[in-house]
Scaffold this active site. Structure first.
Site, PDB file in Angstrom:
ATOM      1  CD  GLU A  34      -4.062   5.519   6.075  1.00 41.26           C
ATOM      2  OE1 GLU A  34      -5.207   5.077   6.238  1.00 41.26           O
ATOM      3  OE2 GLU A  34      -3.819   6.582   5.506  1.00 41.26           O
ATOM      4  NE  ARG A  62      -4.407   0.241   2.095  1.00 41.59           N
ATOM      5  CZ  ARG A  62      -5.330   0.090   3.025  1.00 41.59           C
ATOM      6  NH1 ARG A  62      -4.980  -0.004   4.288  1.00 41.59           N
ATOM      7  NH2 ARG A  62      -6.601   0.007   2.689  1.00 41.59           N
ATOM      8  CE  LYS A 102      10.166   0.679  12.255  1.00 40.79           C
ATOM      9  NZ  LYS A 102       9.901  -0.669  12.766  1.00 40.79           N
ATOM     10  N   PRO A 103       9.526  -2.616   8.281  1.00 36.44           N
ATOM     11  CG  PRO A 103      10.345  -4.817   8.193  1.00 36.44           C
ATOM     12  CD  PRO A 103      10.698  -3.384   7.841  1.00 36.44           C
ATOM     13  CB  CYS A 129      -7.153  -0.867  11.648  1.00 32.31           C
ATOM     14  SG  CYS A 129      -7.318  -0.900   9.853  1.00 32.31           S
ATOM     15  CG  ASN A 130     -11.107  -2.462   8.232  1.00 30.26           C
ATOM     16  OD1 ASN A 130     -10.839  -3.508   8.785  1.00 30.26           O
ATOM     17  ND2 ASN A 130     -11.123  -2.333   6.922  1.00 30.26           N
ATOM     18  CG  HIS A 150      -8.263   2.474   4.721  1.00 26.75           C
ATOM     19  ND1 HIS A 150      -9.411   2.129   5.403  1.00 26.75           N
ATOM     20  CD2 HIS A 150      -7.240   2.086   5.529  1.00 26.75           C
ATOM     21  CE1 HIS A 150      -9.083   1.575   6.558  1.00 26.75           C
ATOM     22  NE2 HIS A 150      -7.773   1.545   6.661  1.00 26.75           N
ATOM     23  CD  GLU A 157      -9.563  -1.360   3.922  1.00 27.86           C
ATOM     24  OE1 GLU A 157     -10.440  -1.914   4.610  1.00 27.86           O
ATOM     25  OE2 GLU A 157      -8.376  -1.314   4.269  1.00 27.86           O
ATOM     26  CB  SER A 187      -0.552   2.382  17.876  1.00 30.76           C
ATOM     27  OG  SER A 187       0.755   2.876  18.051  1.00 30.76           O
TER      28      SER A 187
HETATM   29  P1  NAD Z   1       2.652   0.267  16.397  1.00 31.29           P
HETATM   30  O1  NAD Z   1       2.271   1.691  16.397  1.00 31.29           O
HETATM   31  O2  NAD Z   1       3.127  -0.345  17.644  1.00 31.29           O
HETATM   32  O3  NAD Z   1       3.810   0.029  15.324  1.00 31.29           O
HETATM   33  C1  NAD Z   1       3.630   0.350  13.941  1.00 31.29           C
HETATM   34  C2  NAD Z   1       4.989   0.643  13.330  1.00 31.29           C
HETATM   35  O4  NAD Z   1       5.444   1.903  13.820  1.00 31.29           O
HETATM   36  C3  NAD Z   1       6.074  -0.372  13.690  1.00 31.29           C
HETATM   37  O5  NAD Z   1       6.874  -0.606  12.547  1.00 31.29           O
HETATM   38  C4  NAD Z   1       6.844   0.341  14.778  1.00 31.29           C
HETATM   39  O6  NAD Z   1       8.179  -0.102  14.880  1.00 31.29           O
HETATM   40  C5  NAD Z   1       6.773   1.783  14.285  1.00 31.29           C
HETATM   41  N1  NAD Z   1       6.971   2.811  15.288  1.00 31.29           N
HETATM   42  C6  NAD Z   1       6.493   2.827  16.559  1.00 31.29           C
HETATM   43  N2  NAD Z   1       6.878   3.968  17.175  1.00 31.29           N
HETATM   44  C7  NAD Z   1       7.597   4.684  16.283  1.00 31.29           C
HETATM   45  C8  NAD Z   1       8.259   5.933  16.327  1.00 31.29           C
HETATM   46  N3  NAD Z   1       8.259   6.686  17.436  1.00 31.29           N
HETATM   47  N4  NAD Z   1       8.904   6.375  15.230  1.00 31.29           N
HETATM   48  C9  NAD Z   1       8.914   5.631  14.105  1.00 31.29           C
HETATM   49  N5  NAD Z   1       8.318   4.413  14.005  1.00 31.29           N
HETATM   50  C10 NAD Z   1       7.656   3.952  15.084  1.00 31.29           C
HETATM   51  O7  NAD Z   1       1.398  -0.518  15.792  1.00 31.29           O
HETATM   52  P2  NAD Z   1       1.214  -2.097  15.639  1.00 31.29           P
HETATM   53  O8  NAD Z   1       1.003  -2.643  17.012  1.00 31.29           O
HETATM   54  O9  NAD Z   1       2.267  -2.675  14.767  1.00 31.29           O
HETATM   55  O10 NAD Z   1      -0.148  -2.166  14.804  1.00 31.29           O
HETATM   56  C11 NAD Z   1      -1.405  -2.142  15.385  1.00 31.29           C
HETATM   57  C12 NAD Z   1      -2.035  -0.766  15.268  1.00 31.29           C
HETATM   58  O11 NAD Z   1      -2.048  -0.375  13.904  1.00 31.29           O
HETATM   59  C13 NAD Z   1      -3.480  -0.759  15.711  1.00 31.29           C
HETATM   60  O12 NAD Z   1      -3.744   0.409  16.446  1.00 31.29           O
HETATM   61  C14 NAD Z   1      -4.256  -0.747  14.402  1.00 31.29           C
HETATM   62  O13 NAD Z   1      -5.546  -0.218  14.489  1.00 31.29           O
HETATM   63  C15 NAD Z   1      -3.355   0.064  13.540  1.00 31.29           C
HETATM   64  N6  NAD Z   1      -3.604  -0.200  12.124  1.00 31.29           N
HETATM   65  C16 NAD Z   1      -4.229   0.764  11.382  1.00 31.29           C
HETATM   66  C17 NAD Z   1      -4.528   0.530  10.038  1.00 31.29           C
HETATM   67  C18 NAD Z   1      -5.211   1.573   9.204  1.00 31.29           C
HETATM   68  O14 NAD Z   1      -5.260   1.403   7.990  1.00 31.29           O
HETATM   69  N7  NAD Z   1      -5.725   2.641   9.781  1.00 31.29           N
HETATM   70  C19 NAD Z   1      -4.175  -0.693   9.464  1.00 31.29           C
HETATM   71  C20 NAD Z   1      -3.521  -1.644  10.235  1.00 31.29           C
HETATM   72  C21 NAD Z   1      -3.238  -1.384  11.578  1.00 31.29           C
END
Ligand code: NAD
Length: 476
Positions: free
Chosen positions: A248, A158, A173-174, A282-283, A446, A440, A227
């Site tokens: 997102e 995406r 970055k995964p 998330c959705n 989105h 979606e 998040s």
């Molecule tokens: P997370 O926020 O813990 O991590 C997501 C990514 O962000 C990771 O790669 C992490 O290493 C990175 N990250 C975290 N803090 C950072 C910082 N300070 N600087 C740079 N990178 C940073 O989220 P998660 O636990 O992997 O995923 C779950 C969350 O994602 C849920 O809240 C879910 O609703 C949301 N989500 C949203 C969508 C959407 O399309 N809106 C889709 C999928 C997941």
């Protein structure tokens, strides 16, 4: 066990940190791979490679760039079974859903390849004689894409597909939880002849590697899926350079069940939505507002359907598997306990199952007697737990649905056109599903309201995130 390396400037290389992250299979608890725990020096190397590649990549035609997207779709399809297996292993996603994610990712690359001949600027009428005004669309520049663990392969695409198509060199970055499919994709990308530095993959923690990537002045756009907390940190980190962000974030999707809803359809859709990928989407349905006139029948049917959900080994095609890790399980458990203390009643589930013993499992759970001010109705659960509140009718349902800090998705089940149109006009969310739940479409948009994000993904509006306008006034 697989050992992954950073992919920077067209080469697999050791991380500067020499430190690694162990990747667990959540279901078995066994280590399946190690990935680099990258540091700020890795970020600098990836950014330098992308910066060098940016100009020549942007100078190519969109059609040429699209050719690489089509090749990405091809190599994903050629390796679809192995990729799905890796995905199911690294995140305990049931194999059918994992295969669906791989296949829709290939389709996503094809979809955006098609945009090469479709996005266009404008010629604007001037109020000066002998003048033309051109509005050109230019690539925004170096893009940093940061991915979550719940849809690691699709969310990666995406970001990569619209970014490369529009001429932006990209760094992905995964999540540290799920880097495997991303690095398997890097191996495939390495074989298609993409110019070095155009697409880089680096793994490491968000607070170190991620932070270094987002706060660099080289970065022109940060696109995060994750998040709300990570989004807030990234907004702060990008503030000094006023770097554009596309975020997102989390959701708390309300489901409105009207008195005239088709209950067979509703129950099937809502249960499917709450338990898909063990509730970690998330959705998907996070809270229900049901009209009190049909609430008893709805709850009876929901209780039976939730209790019938199967869970176990993700390779056995059960309905769902376990949570991603023990921290998520503990968070869900604690939320349910607090909900019970506040008066919620467990209709089914509400605990860890005795079996399977491997993996952080939580039973599919239905909670009755929920009230709007409970944490369980207001904060993202991200697990197979569904709180339900009875409402007097659509007025109250819409008011309760909108009373929320998140604004990603929402849904309504009704057979009435008036109810449907009220939902369309009055629900304050980026997306509303009528008489269905997730997912979606790639040609949609989105995008979350309120704390669910800034900007959005997919379709022509998603493409615009990666473009900036350049208006040129030409006087004869
Ligand atoms: P997370 O926020 O813990 O991590 C997501 C990514 O962000 C990771 O790669 C992490 O290493 C990175 N990250 C975290 N803090 C950072 C910082 N300070 N600087 C740079 N990178 C940073 O989220 P998660 O636990 O992997 O995923 C779950 C969350 O994602 C849920 O809240 C879910 O609703 C949301 N989500 C949203 C969508 C959407 O399309 N809106 C889709 C999928 C997941």
């Amino acid at each position: 066990m697989k050992v992954y390396k950073q992919y920077i400037d067209g080469k697999f290389q050791n991380s500067h940190s020499k430190d690694t992250i162990e990747v667990l299979n959540p279901f078995t608890g066994k280590v399946i791979a190690t990935a680099p725990n990258g540091d700020a020096e890795d970020a600098a190397r990836a950014l330098a490679a992308a910066q060098k590649a940016q100009g020549p990549w942007a100078a190519r035609t969109a059609g040429d760039r699209a050719g690489y997207l089509s090749k990405m779709a091809e190599v994903i399809r050629a390796h679809r079974v192995e990729l799905a297996k890796t995905l199911a292993e690294e995140q305990a996603k049931v194999i059918g859903l994992a295969q669906g994610e791989i296949d829709s990712t290939a389709a996503y690359f094809d979809y955006y390849a098609g945009w090469a001949t479709k996005y266009e600027g404008e010629v604007i009428q001037s109020d000066r004689p002998g003048e033309n005004i051109f509005l050109m669309l230019q690539p925004i520049g170096v893009v940093v894409g940061i991915c979550p663990w719940n849809f690691p392969f699709f969310v990666m695409a995406r970001k990569v597909a619209p970014s490369l198509l529009t001429g932006c060199a990209t760094i992905i970055k995964p999540s540290s939880e799920t880097p495997c499919t991303t690095f398997e994709f890097a191996k495939l990308v390495d074989e298609i002849g993409l110019p070095p530095g155009v697409l880089n993959f680096v793994s490491g923690r968000g607070g170190t590697l991620g932070d270094a990537l987002v706060k660099s002045p080289v970065t022109d756009l940060v696109t995060l899926t994750g998040s709300v907390e990570a989004g807030q940190q990234i907004i702060a980190a990008t503030a000094p350079n006023i770097t554009k962000t596309s975020l997102e974030l989390g959701g708390k999707a309300p489901v409105i069940v009207c008195a005239d809803a088709d209950l067979d359809l509703t129950v099937k859709a809502v249960v499917g939505s709450r338990i898909i990928y063990s509730g970690q989407v998330c959705n998907c349905a996070e809270r229900v507002y049901v009209d009190e006139k049909i609430a008893d029948e709805f709850m009876d049917r929901m209780a039976k359907a939730m209790a019938a959900v199967t869970y176990g080994d993700p390779f056995q095609n059960t309905d769902m598997s376990c949570q991603i890790n023990r921290e998520q399980l503990a968070k869900i458990e604690a939320m349910v306990e607090r909900a019970k203390q506040q008066g919620a009643q467990v209709v089914t589930g509400g605990e860890r199952p005795a079996e399977p013993k491997t993996g952080p499992f939580y039973k599919p759970t239905l909670l009755a007697n929920c009230k709007q001010d409970m944490e369980i109705m207001r904060k993202e659960i991200f697990g197979p737990v569904l709180p339900v509140m009875r409402v007097s009718g659509l007025d109250e349902a819409i008011a309760m649905a909108n009373d929320c800090e998140y604004g990603l998705t929402s849904s309504i089940f009704t057979s009435g056109v008036t109810n449907m149109m009220r939902a369309m006009n009055e629900l304050k969310f980026g997306e509303t599903y009528v008489n269905r739940e997730h997912f979606e479409a790639m040609q949609g948009f989105h995008a979350g309201w309120r704390k669910s994000g800034i900007g959005g993904a997919d379709g022509k509006h998603g493409l615009m995130e990666y473009l900036q306008t350049h208006v040129v006034y030409v006087q004869r």
